[in-house]
Design a protein around this motif. Sequence first.
Motif, PDB file in Angstrom:
ATOM      1  N   SER A  60       0.840  -1.157   0.064  1.00 22.79           N
ATOM      2  CA  SER A  60       0.299   0.363   0.174  1.00 22.79           C
ATOM      3  C   SER A  60       0.893   1.450  -0.313  1.00 22.79           C
ATOM      4  O   SER A  60       0.096   2.100  -0.674  1.00 22.79           O
ATOM      5  N   PHE A  61       1.744   0.965   0.778  1.00 24.45           N
ATOM      6  CA  PHE A  61       3.001   2.216   0.405  1.00 24.45           C
ATOM      7  C   PHE A  61       3.649   2.386  -0.477  1.00 24.45           C
ATOM      8  O   PHE A  61       3.750   3.776  -1.294  1.00 24.45           O
ATOM      9  N   VAL A  62       3.503   1.052  -0.921  1.00 28.17           N
ATOM     10  CA  VAL A  62       4.539   1.186  -2.941  1.00 28.17           C
ATOM     11  C   VAL A  62       3.241   2.386  -3.888  1.00 28.17           C
ATOM     12  O   VAL A  62       3.264   3.136  -5.293  1.00 28.17           O
ATOM     13  N   GLN A  63       1.750   1.499  -3.740  1.00 28.19           N
ATOM     14  CA  GLN A  63       1.057   2.506  -4.567  1.00 28.19           C
ATOM     15  C   GLN A  63       0.427   3.947  -3.863  1.00 28.19           C
ATOM     16  O   GLN A  63       0.409   4.508  -4.689  1.00 28.19           O
ATOM     17  N   MET A  64       0.880   4.262  -2.700  1.00 33.30           N
ATOM     18  CA  MET A  64       0.806   5.181  -3.191  1.00 33.30           C
ATOM     19  C   MET A  64       1.754   6.619  -3.307  1.00 33.30           C
ATOM     20  O   MET A  64       1.391   7.916  -3.014  1.00 33.30           O
ATOM     21  N   LEU A  65       3.316   6.061  -3.425  1.00 36.89           N
ATOM     22  CA  LEU A  65       4.156   7.070  -3.500  1.00 36.89           C
ATOM     23  C   LEU A  65       4.005   6.706  -5.013  1.00 36.89           C
ATOM     24  O   LEU A  65       4.597   7.999  -6.251  1.00 36.89           O
ATOM     25  N   THR A  66       3.153   6.850  -5.844  1.00 40.24           N
ATOM     26  CA  THR A  66       2.496   6.693  -7.647  1.00 40.24           C
ATOM     27  C   THR A  66       2.365   8.477  -7.581  1.00 40.24           C
ATOM     28  O   THR A  66       1.570   9.384  -6.888  1.00 40.24           O
TER      29      THR A  66
ATOM     30  N   PRO B 211     -10.651   4.846  -9.125  1.00 38.47           N
ATOM     31  CA  PRO B 211     -10.944   3.757  -8.392  1.00 38.47           C
ATOM     32  C   PRO B 211     -11.166   4.421  -7.496  1.00 38.47           C
ATOM     33  O   PRO B 211     -10.910   4.962  -6.895  1.00 38.47           O
ATOM     34  N   ASP B 212     -11.120   2.830  -6.058  1.00 41.23           N
ATOM     35  CA  ASP B 212     -11.685   3.140  -5.126  1.00 41.23           C
ATOM     36  C   ASP B 212     -10.405   3.011  -3.997  1.00 41.23           C
ATOM     37  O   ASP B 212     -10.747   3.245  -3.587  1.00 41.23           O
ATOM     38  N   VAL B 213      -9.494   3.028  -4.405  1.00 43.75           N
ATOM     39  CA  VAL B 213      -8.547   3.122  -3.100  1.00 43.75           C
ATOM     40  C   VAL B 213      -8.144   4.753  -3.462  1.00 43.75           C
ATOM     41  O   VAL B 213      -7.579   5.477  -2.773  1.00 43.75           O
ATOM     42  N   GLN B 214      -8.193   5.354  -4.973  1.00 39.20           N
ATOM     43  CA  GLN B 214      -7.646   6.635  -5.256  1.00 39.20           C
ATOM     44  C   GLN B 214      -9.216   7.435  -4.788  1.00 39.20           C
ATOM     45  O   GLN B 214      -8.864   8.628  -4.436  1.00 39.20           O
ATOM     46  N   ALA B 215     -10.413   7.245  -4.881  1.00 38.63           N
ATOM     47  CA  ALA B 215     -11.206   7.612  -3.387  1.00 38.63           C
ATOM     48  C   ALA B 215     -10.964   7.774  -2.544  1.00 38.63           C
ATOM     49  O   ALA B 215     -11.521   9.249  -2.218  1.00 38.63           O
ATOM     50  N   GLN B 216     -10.657   6.785  -2.134  1.00 36.52           N
ATOM     51  CA  GLN B 216     -10.672   7.009  -0.143  1.00 36.52           C
ATOM     52  C   GLN B 216      -9.453   7.899  -0.361  1.00 36.52           C
ATOM     53  O   GLN B 216      -9.116   8.540   1.256  1.00 36.52           O
ATOM     54  N   VAL B 217      -8.411   7.708  -0.610  1.00 37.24           N
ATOM     55  CA  VAL B 217      -7.414   8.566  -1.165  1.00 37.24           C
ATOM     56  C   VAL B 217      -7.957   9.998  -0.390  1.00 37.24           C
ATOM     57  O   VAL B 217      -6.970  10.807  -0.289  1.00 37.24           O
ATOM     58  N   PHE B 218      -8.482  10.174  -2.017  1.00 32.57           N
ATOM     59  CA  PHE B 218      -8.924  11.701  -2.221  1.00 32.57           C
ATOM     60  C   PHE B 218      -9.747  12.249  -0.930  1.00 32.57           C
ATOM     61  O   PHE B 218      -9.750  13.834  -0.368  1.00 32.57           O
TER      62      PHE B 218
ATOM     63  N   ALA C 271     -19.688   5.332   2.439  1.00 39.10           N
ATOM     64  CA  ALA C 271     -20.551   5.536   1.108  1.00 39.10           C
ATOM     65  C   ALA C 271     -19.752   5.485   0.079  1.00 39.10           C
ATOM     66  O   ALA C 271     -20.119   4.999  -1.003  1.00 39.10           O
ATOM     67  N   ALA C 272     -18.888   6.086   0.055  1.00 35.37           N
ATOM     68  CA  ALA C 272     -17.965   5.373  -1.148  1.00 35.37           C
ATOM     69  C   ALA C 272     -17.450   3.949  -1.590  1.00 35.37           C
ATOM     70  O   ALA C 272     -17.447   3.958  -2.965  1.00 35.37           O
TER      71      ALA C 272
ATOM     72  N   GLY D 240      -4.792   0.642   2.183  1.00 29.31           N
ATOM     73  CA  GLY D 240      -4.780   1.869   1.073  1.00 29.31           C
ATOM     74  C   GLY D 240      -5.325   2.552   2.716  1.00 29.31           C
ATOM     75  O   GLY D 240      -4.605   4.097   2.562  1.00 29.31           O
ATOM     76  N   VAL D 241      -6.489   2.909   2.854  1.00 33.76           N
ATOM     77  CA  VAL D 241      -6.607   3.374   4.335  1.00 33.76           C
ATOM     78  C   VAL D 241      -5.436   4.151   5.091  1.00 33.76           C
ATOM     79  O   VAL D 241      -5.516   5.463   5.388  1.00 33.76           O
ATOM     80  N   ILE D 242      -5.202   3.137   5.872  1.00 30.89           N
ATOM     81  CA  ILE D 242      -4.173   3.157   6.746  1.00 30.89           C
ATOM     82  C   ILE D 242      -2.850   3.998   6.480  1.00 30.89           C
ATOM     83  O   ILE D 242      -2.843   5.407   6.913  1.00 30.89           O
ATOM     84  N   THR D 243      -2.383   4.414   5.146  1.00 29.35           N
ATOM     85  CA  THR D 243      -1.439   4.801   4.799  1.00 29.35           C
ATOM     86  C   THR D 243      -1.863   5.816   3.861  1.00 29.35           C
ATOM     87  O   THR D 243      -0.750   7.038   4.077  1.00 29.35           O
ATOM     88  N   SER D 244      -2.993   6.220   3.524  1.00 27.83           N
ATOM     89  CA  SER D 244      -2.971   7.325   2.914  1.00 27.83           C
ATOM     90  C   SER D 244      -3.194   8.471   4.273  1.00 27.83           C
ATOM     91  O   SER D 244      -3.162   9.397   3.833  1.00 27.83           O
ATOM     92  N   TYR D 245      -3.863   8.185   5.282  1.00 31.30           N
ATOM     93  CA  TYR D 245      -4.046   8.506   6.540  1.00 31.30           C
ATOM     94  C   TYR D 245      -2.808   8.854   6.898  1.00 31.30           C
ATOM     95  O   TYR D 245      -2.760  10.571   6.772  1.00 31.30           O
ATOM     96  N   ALA D 246      -1.935   8.359   6.662  1.00 29.20           N
ATOM     97  CA  ALA D 246      -0.413   9.060   6.879  1.00 29.20           C
ATOM     98  C   ALA D 246      -0.150  10.170   5.891  1.00 29.20           C
ATOM     99  O   ALA D 246       0.564  11.191   6.838  1.00 29.20           O
TER     100      ALA D 246
END
Length: 474
Positions: free
Chosen positions: A5-11, A51-58, A331-332, A354-360
Amino acid sequence: YMIDSFVQMLTPVSLGWSLLGVAMGVIFGAIPGLGGGMLMALMLPATFVMPDVQAQVFLIGIYVGGVSGGLVSGVLLGVPGAPSAIMTTIDGSAMARKGLAARALSLGIVSSFIGGMISWVILSLLALPLAKMASQLQSFDYFALVLLGIVMIAFLASGSPAKALISGLFGILVATVGFDPISASSRFTFGLPELSNGFDILPVLIGTFAVRSVLTDLANPKSRTQHQLDASMRDVFPEGGRAFRYPGNLIRSGLIGSWIGLLPGIGANVGALMSYTAAQTFSKKREEFGHGSEEAIVASETGNNATVGGALIPMIALGIPGSGQDVILMAALILHSIQPGPLLAIEHPDIFYGVITSYAFANIFMLAVMLLLLRFLAKVIKTPPGILAPVVLMFCVVGVAANHNNLGDAWVMFGFGLVGYVMSWLRFPLAPFIIGFVLGPLAEERLRSALMSTGGDFAPLLGRPIGMSLIIIA
């Protein structure tokens, strides 16, 4: 999975969505009456095509930025951008009037970051066990917690404890207007349909702080002098580093905020309140609280930001939203055919971690965005009050009216502005009034639902260790 998830977040795409969300959240959070929650609701349709992960990141970026942005208007204008910034406003605006706006903002920003990272560590390591522990709390325990908060803010407020307690009880009384939460019968509406839904938190909050502040300035035009409000933004980083002078305060407030965030429906404002009162209890300079205390700002901002990470724990681990913003996050996920809950870590580990990593990352971006904006925010406090007051009122009217698309809320806001002005003139503290207004309905709903389940028996309140401990402390 955490490493993935950290690797994906670094994109670049994920980092861009997180940074955009944080920046938008900070701006909306700094405007009284708007806030990150409203922006998250407005942006929810945009996540359909993401994408579902990026929606949560945003959305998590907006969440973090919105909670942190509330301190900006609280310090510079004396108007909390959100309920979570009430306690910060009390001491932050006092520091700004002493020419220490840069220090207040820097302390608040760094403390917000530290609070967020403390709760991120807890979120990363203890999400599942803590969520299960919080789910064991019963309604009587929630009532005892709220009762403790009301008592502490009343008797730790500066000035007369009697006036502080009266102010808090008045806030509870105002909150009873409208439909009864249990029986749905009308209370104190005097036959007026406009009062059937009671008073919303936004017009009461904005009126009590913003309109009251404008009325005070109009009545005492010399109360805000250019010298008092002049503040240099030089030495921002050393000023923010002063937060590390209070390590015990930071850790304690971060833990309190994370625990409060775990409790569904409590909110960041309670996390800030509990952290504030705990800091005042253990402080050697209790008399400074309410008059520009650095410890107060550190405690309230650490506490309210730590609740964000705490609130994410029951959402991803149990499928129980810890706050209104978490409902939008859920909801998202549901719109992407993903069900939050105990199976999320097994069926969708990319989302869970992904939720945990994006919060950091959202906390890191929040620190950078807020510090970079400080030089531009300096111009706000140098604006003459005659120009600033109409602009503040305009934002307040727009924000309050847009919240429920109801212009009547603006009149409620002006009414509570007069109430706040009279209370200040009579030297009744405003913070207990707002805290009573926020916590009163929660206390009533929890207590009455608990009594319905026990047939009116209070014995379980005194028989449970958590509830009994909180009652004894109160």
